[in-house]
Each structure stands twice: as structure tokens, then as C-alpha cells.
Design a protein around this motif. Sequence first.
Motif, PDB file in Angstrom:
ATOM      1  N   GLY A  66       0.734  -1.078  -0.202  1.00  0.00           N
ATOM      2  CA  GLY A  66       0.036   0.092   0.037  1.00  0.00           C
ATOM      3  C   GLY A  66       0.734   1.088   0.023  1.00  0.00           C
ATOM      4  O   GLY A  66       0.198   2.388  -0.349  1.00  0.00           O
ATOM      5  N   THR A 121       1.103   3.393   5.928  1.00  0.00           N
ATOM      6  CA  THR A 121       0.340   2.187   5.551  1.00  0.00           C
ATOM      7  C   THR A 121       0.072   1.456   7.045  1.00  0.00           C
ATOM      8  O   THR A 121       0.745   1.402   8.065  1.00  0.00           O
ATOM      9  CB  THR A 121       1.079   1.225   5.107  1.00  0.00           C
ATOM     10  N   CYS A 176      -1.803  -1.908   8.499  1.00  0.00           N
ATOM     11  CA  CYS A 176      -2.318  -3.339   8.357  1.00  0.00           C
ATOM     12  C   CYS A 176      -2.758  -3.951   9.502  1.00  0.00           C
ATOM     13  O   CYS A 176      -2.359  -3.695  10.569  1.00  0.00           O
ATOM     14  CB  CYS A 176      -0.691  -4.048   8.083  1.00  0.00           C
ATOM     15  N   ILE A 192      -5.578  -0.684   4.042  1.00  0.00           N
ATOM     16  CA  ILE A 192      -4.627   0.318   3.798  1.00  0.00           C
ATOM     17  C   ILE A 192      -5.626   1.703   3.679  1.00  0.00           C
ATOM     18  O   ILE A 192      -4.938   2.861   4.319  1.00  0.00           O
ATOM     19  CB  ILE A 192      -4.069   0.083   2.464  1.00  0.00           C
TER      20      ILE A 192
END
Length: 406
Positions: free
Chosen positions: A171, A243, A245, A277
Amino acid sequence: MSVHTAGETPDTCVVVPTIREYECVREYVANAREYGHADRLLFVLVTEDFCDADAMRAMLDDLDVAGVVFDESDRHDWYAEHGIGDYDHVVPAASHAQTSFGLLYLWAHDFEFGFFIDDDTLPHGTDFFGGHYRNLSYEGSITQVRSADDEERWVNVLHQNFDEHGLYPRGYPYAAMGGGHESETVDLARGDVVASQGLWTNVPDLDAVRILMDGDLQGQAQTRTTAADYGEDFLVAPGHYTTVCSMNLAFRREVVPAFYQLPMDDNGWDVGRFDDIWSGVFLKRAADVLGKRVLTGTPLCEHNKAPRSTFDDLNNEVPALELNEHVWEVVDDVGGDADTFRGAFAAMADALADGGFEAWTNSDFLTFVGEHMRDWLDCLDALDAGRPVPSAAAPAVAETGGEADD
């Protein structure tokens, strides 16, 4: 569906999306018991009709831990029972983004904290749940990181040992690659941190292009990470992005309106793998507006990603790769006057739903996402307006007509 109850009334909803190795829950429960957190937890396993949900329920019973299992049929029953059947489309079918169902369950049952744990992870021999709880109540000095690039304001969560491994996570915009980072020390007050993102050892969380560049055709990576790749926990500076997760993540209830896991896989563009993301981008923008923080680093988990075709992941990512370069720019300057997570998210939903992105490939998907974000907020409102629901630790007869320990 039935609820297995154990111990005191939990204040934490642990959401585990699983169609594979649900036995990982045993390791997380053992870790929670070792460090004294088990009575705080209720596990919500989100699975499919083709999986052995009864075996998952038997596991929770054997572990004597509070928990509930929802396959697809159970989820639709739950929507109907809670008066939100008109919103069942907000949680996509057969997608990792079904973690959004866990958010609905958390919201309906007034949990104070939520955890997302992926079924291909395991805790290390440290206090996993306690680490996240400590992050969410952190106060004192901490390192804040920002991009050295004033145009591409992105921070690589893997920046601490980048010179050795050269990795960017799934991402991370390609346009933001190659920039440096700057850091400073800031002070936090208790309550500032609303989300705690733990990182991962073994298989790093990479996108398909980077996995292919790493020479791996099985969806994993030839380059692996260890605890030595990570240093101290850090914040990403306001106005900068990173990013997020969802494989190892904890959060406070207040962020749920702005943390919808987006409608991936089950859509007309065949877009997948950007649910956490983009939801992380929206959460970060909302947190910045409200003066709240997302802390990244420990506790680590061990990511044992199962082999699968890297090209299958690539096919899911390609339709939205161009959009991923720009979606953060769309929301970066909206909602600035919001005073709630809901208000900030509503502004971002409007910015996306109103469209105007024709220059980008598959731009209509952003409109689709924005419309679903609006529906997400309406769904939460419908839950709030509905009949009172039983507490999460109440006997299951209140929800299912069955016995509590099924």
C-alpha cells in the motif's frame, strides 16, 4: 451461532477473520492467560459457510474463553436480529474486509477496545495484549517521524532498518518511495493514542509487485524480517501518512465510525487488498483532525503467510494501483473542522462519493467506496437507534435461543 462465556464481562472484542488456521487462537489465548488478560477478551471469529464453524466453536469451548463464531449465514441472521438487514452490503462477501462485521459487533455490544488479529500470525513470547493496552494508554515522551519530502508526506513503517532490507510495505505509494525521514521527540498525554499498530517478523507485508521484485512467486517474500529490524515505537507526524495493516492492531471504540474496512473483492472492479490500507489513511486523517495519535511498533507478531500465487494478489491490486497513489490526496484537505471521528469520516465519504476523478483508471470505484462509507455511518446509526441488545457476556439464549455453551 452461540456465545461461549467465561470469566468476567469482557471489555475487549478480538476479531479474527479466518478460513484457514483458526488454531492460532490457542496461542493468543495462552499468551493472554500467561499475562493476566484473558478475562478481558471476547473472540469473534468471522468465517464462511464452507468452513467448519462447529470446530471453531468447539475450540473456544475447549479453551474456556469468551467467544462467538459467525459464518455467512450467522451474519445475515445477526443483521436481521439487529434491524440492519438493509445494510448487509457494507460488509463484502468472502473478503478479508469482513473484519468490518467485527466492528459492528463491537459497536452493538459497547466494547471499549478492539483487536484485529489475522489467522496466519502468532504472538511472540512477550505480553502481546498488554503491549497494545499500554500503547493505548501511553503517556510521556516518544519519537515522532515525518517524511523529509514535503510533497509526498509518507512514512515507511519499515524505515528503521531500511538500509539493510530495502522494503516498503503493501500500500505504500510508489511516488513516495525513495524519500528520507526525519524524527523528533514529542510528549503524549494519556488518551491521545487511539490505535496501536504492531508490526511483524518472518514474512513482511508486501504488495505483489514488490514480492515479484523480491523473486517470490508464492505470495510471500525471499527477504524476511526479524525483531532486530525494529527499533523503538514511533508516531507518524500530523499531516503525514503511513500504511496500516490490520493483521496486528488494537484500537479504542471511539475510532470505529472512521475505521470501516472498505468494500474489497466483492465489487465490479475486482479490486482487493486495499481495505486496511485505505481505512488506515482515513483513520490517520481523522486522528490528525482531532489531535489523536496512531502508535506503531510493538508488540510484534510472527507472520506465517501461507503460500499462494503472487499473480493472484497482483490481479487484485492492479485495478486500484493508480487510485492508491491519490486517495490520500483526496481526503487530505477535507473534514478539518470536524470534532468527532464520525464527522471527519463523513466529510471524507462525501469527497469520494461526489466523484470527479475521471483522470484516474477505475475512478468510479472511489465513488463506490464513498457511497459505502456513507452507508457505514448510517448502519451504525441504525444500530444505535435499534432495540437494546444483550451484553457480549450474557447467556447466548438472548441472541440465539440456544444454550450458552454450545
